[in-house]
Design a protein around this motif. Structure first.
Motif, mmCIF file in Angstrom:
data_model
loop_
_atom_site.group_PDB
_atom_site.id
_atom_site.type_symbol
_atom_site.label_atom_id
_atom_site.label_comp_id
_atom_site.label_asym_id
_atom_site.label_seq_id
_atom_site.Cartn_x
_atom_site.Cartn_y
_atom_site.Cartn_z
ATOM 1 N N UNK A 302 9.543 12.211 111.572
ATOM 2 C CA UNK A 302 8.928 13.242 110.733
ATOM 3 C C UNK A 302 7.430 13.375 111.035
ATOM 4 N N UNK A 303 6.784 12.251 111.337
ATOM 5 C CA UNK A 303 5.342 12.274 111.632
ATOM 6 C C UNK A 303 5.044 13.114 112.880
ATOM 7 N N UNK A 304 5.823 12.949 113.937
ATOM 8 C CA UNK A 304 5.568 13.710 115.160
ATOM 9 C C UNK A 304 5.762 15.213 114.927
ATOM 10 N N UNK A 305 6.691 15.561 114.064
ATOM 11 C CA UNK A 305 6.902 16.978 113.747
ATOM 12 C C UNK A 305 5.776 17.509 112.868
ATOM 13 N N UNK A 306 5.326 16.706 111.905
ATOM 14 C CA UNK A 306 4.156 17.071 111.086
ATOM 15 C C UNK A 306 2.937 17.288 111.978
ATOM 16 N N UNK A 307 2.745 16.434 112.973
ATOM 17 C CA UNK A 307 1.609 16.568 113.885
ATOM 18 C C UNK A 307 1.677 17.888 114.645
ATOM 19 N N UNK A 308 2.898 18.295 115.020
ATOM 20 C CA UNK A 308 3.080 19.568 115.712
ATOM 21 C C UNK A 308 2.691 20.736 114.802
ATOM 22 N N UNK A 309 3.046 20.638 113.528
ATOM 23 C CA UNK A 309 2.670 21.680 112.565
ATOM 24 C C UNK A 309 1.163 21.741 112.389
ATOM 25 N N UNK A 310 0.512 20.601 112.268
ATOM 26 C CA UNK A 310 -0.934 20.581 112.088
ATOM 27 C C UNK A 310 -1.647 21.193 113.291
ATOM 28 N N UNK A 311 -1.166 20.898 114.487
ATOM 29 C CA UNK A 311 -1.779 21.499 115.677
ATOM 30 C C UNK A 311 -1.625 23.012 115.674
ATOM 31 N N UNK A 317 -4.041 16.013 112.669
ATOM 32 C CA UNK A 317 -3.152 15.160 111.877
ATOM 33 C C UNK A 317 -3.770 13.793 111.622
ATOM 34 N N UNK A 318 -3.436 13.213 110.500
ATOM 35 C CA UNK A 318 -3.912 11.874 110.166
ATOM 36 C C UNK A 318 -3.297 10.862 111.134
ATOM 37 N N UNK A 319 -4.076 9.892 111.556
ATOM 38 C CA UNK A 319 -3.564 8.864 112.459
ATOM 39 C C UNK A 319 -2.614 7.935 111.711
ATOM 40 N N UNK A 320 -1.551 7.526 112.372
ATOM 41 C CA UNK A 320 -0.608 6.593 111.748
ATOM 42 C C UNK A 320 -1.295 5.297 111.320
ATOM 43 N N UNK A 321 -2.301 4.887 112.081
ATOM 44 C CA UNK A 321 -2.997 3.625 111.789
ATOM 45 C C UNK A 321 -3.750 3.675 110.466
ATOM 46 N N UNK A 322 -4.013 4.887 109.955
ATOM 47 C CA UNK A 322 -4.783 5.017 108.709
ATOM 48 C C UNK A 322 -3.932 4.853 107.460
ATOM 49 N N UNK A 323 -2.622 4.911 107.600
ATOM 50 C CA UNK A 323 -1.748 4.851 106.427
ATOM 51 C C UNK A 323 -1.439 3.412 106.024
ATOM 52 N N UNK A 324 -1.282 3.213 104.720
ATOM 53 C CA UNK A 324 -0.660 1.989 104.224
ATOM 54 C C UNK A 324 0.844 2.171 104.330
ATOM 55 N N UNK A 325 1.541 1.157 104.767
ATOM 56 C CA UNK A 325 2.991 1.293 104.969
ATOM 57 C C UNK A 325 3.777 0.392 104.023
ATOM 58 N N UNK A 326 5.001 0.819 103.776
ATOM 59 C CA UNK A 326 5.975 0.003 103.059
ATOM 60 C C UNK A 326 7.229 -0.077 103.925
ATOM 61 N N UNK A 327 7.821 -1.256 103.988
ATOM 62 C CA UNK A 327 8.984 -1.473 104.846
ATOM 63 C C UNK A 327 10.147 -1.972 103.993
#
Length: 484
Positions: A302-311, A317-327
């Motif tokens: 979903x992130x790669x598709x969101x990045x395509x929309x933002x472009x 697009x926000x960098x993946x490294x900036x997010x807090x994650x839950x696993x």
């Protein structure tokens, strides 16, 4: 020579003849069966059947819901003289008896494991392969043969339609509010499943009529909204189109997903901005973009598709490294239940990784009963059952949700019109809009045009996986809320 044989036969003693006749009878006699053993087998089988019948009638043992299939099981039918006479009641009882049989899921799993013992098989197909439509190069439409001189009357007709819609909405409001369309439960559709090793794939077949239906519905909305509203369409390929090579897809009877998506985009109204999710995902096909046991994509896909929309929108697009994650580990999804609970999938569960928006993790949604409640954008589902962990995203499939970004006050807003693939996509939009609305078209009871106008929404984002976008029973829900 024949005379000599008869002479020797005539010379045989009576004793010899009796011995030969007895020997012949012995050879003809069949071995005597052990009827006592057969009788015991029949008794044992009958007792087992009776025990199963008794167990099946113990109501408390009968399940009411299937966690594997994510659905409510068949309820005991209501009795009426009419339903009894026409056979509906007894058919309903039969369906209820089979669907709610005690330990049903354990028995299904055992059956699959027993079939696996027939031999070593690295791949299997569960379900029948349907014949798909060929993907045409171009849609033949009346618009292609209407003379250019008809453009002005058509524009006038569209304006008249918009005016009629506005008049009807005003009348509804004057009569005490907008009516609500009837909503029914819409199950997730997976179809035929191909299992290769520890990974399941939902096979895809193109349906031109449903694709045209989808094109017309999205195009109709683009022509209903004001000119300052931007309409985007994102058709997402499934894992089959990204991970399996073209030859194998063809051998399995699958349609080419890239061609199918391109057909939709080529025939969409010029007012609709299309987003190339296929290329964005294909360029990362060596990554964990889709679950192995479930038909959904991961948040990474979903992130790669969101990045395509933002472009496309000219934003970073926000960098993946900036997010807090839950696993969340131990996810076993829809492909497992649709493959007769293939052991290879259960033994290799998925991991759900979710990215929390930077601005907020708070949202609200209105459920199918009309109750509004606060919730988390990314909810902790660590203790949830294995089949429900995809619901960590935006509270699952709700009729309408709203997310307010406390860090923005520029009036920016969007609405995502989606099926369940959109759930993992929405969190990435939160940081770019003051307000994000989410509509699940399968359950939303009102019309889109009024929502877009009343909320001052600027961006309308349709997001559907290719199977949903070419399934008429699902697209009909989009048509309903567009033409409401």
């Amino acid at each position: 020579m024949e005379e000599n044989r008869r002479r020797r036969s005539a010379q045989k003693s009576p004793r010899t003849e009796r011995s030969e006749r007895a020997s012949a009878r012995t050879r003809r006699r069949k071995p005597k069966k052990d009827y006592k053993f057969v009788k015991y087998k029949i008794y044992a089988f009958s007792v087992c059947l009776m025990l199963l019948a008794v167990v099946a009638l113990i109501i408390p043992l009968r399940p009411k819901e299937s966690s594997v299939e994510k659905r409510t099981l068949t309820k005991f039918p209501a009795f009426s003289v009419e339903s009894f006479l026409n056979g509906e009641f007894l058919n309903g009882v039969s369906t209820w008896y089979a669907d709610t049989f005690p330990f049903r899921e354990a028995l299904l799993t055992g059956n699959t494991k027993m079939r696996m013992a027939y031999g070593i098989r690295s791949s299997q197909i569960h379900g029948s392969i349907q014949t798909a439509d060929d993907v045409p190069a171009k849609r033949i439409d009346l618009k292609d043969i209407i003379l250019p001189i008809s453009k002005e009357p058509m524009d006038k007709l569209m304006n008249d339609i918009r005016s009629a819609v506005a008049t009807q909405e005003a009348a509804n409001a004057a009569n005490g509010g907008v009516k609500r369309r009837k909503i029914t439960q819409v199950p997730e559709q997976v179809g035929t499943v191909y299992v290769a090793g520890d990974t399941g794939f939902s096979l895809y077949g193109f349906t031109q009529e449903a694709a045209n239906q989808y094109i017309d519905a999205v195009s109709a909305l683009a022509n209903k909204v004001d000119s300052n509203v931007k309409v985007y369409d994102i058709v997402v390929p499934t894992s089959t189109g990204i991970y399996l090579d073209e030859k194998l897809q063809k051998d399995l009877g699958c349609s080419d997903q890239k061609e199918s998506i391109q057909y939709i985009y080529d025939n969409m109204d010029d007012k609709v901005v299309t987003i190339d999710a296929f290329s964005a995902l294909k360029s990362h096909s060596d990554e964990y973009l889709y679950f192995r046991t479930d038909h959904h994509w991961t948040a990474l896909g979903a992130y790669y598709t969101y990045s395509q929309l933002m472009r496309e929108k000219g934003k970073t697009p926000t960098s993946l490294a900036d997010y807090e994650t839950k696993v969340f580990d131990g996810f076993i999804g829809s492909l497992y239940s649709s493959s007769n609970q293939a052991p290879s999938l259960a033994e290799n569960p998925d991991t759900v990784t979710a990215y929390i928006p930077l601005a907020t993790n708070e949202m609200s949604f209105t459920d199918r009963d009309g109750v509004t409640m606060d919730y988390d954008i990314i909810h902790d589902v660590s203790d949830w059952e294995a089949g429900s962990k995809y619901n960590c995203f935006i509270g699952g499939d709700q009729p309408i949700s709203e997310i307010k970004n406390p860090k923005l006050s520029d009036g920016s807003s969007c609405v995502v019109i989606k099926e369940s693939f959109g759930n993992a996509f929405v969190p990435f939009l939160v940081d770019h809009y003051e307000t994000v609305y989410v509509v699940d078209y399968r359950y939303y009871p009102e019309g889109l045009t009024a929502l877009i106008r009343d909320k001052g929404i600027q961006d309308v984002i349709f997001l559907n996986n290719i199977a949903a976008a070419t399934t008429s029973s699902l697209v009909s829900h989009i048509e309903e809320i567009v033409n409401y």
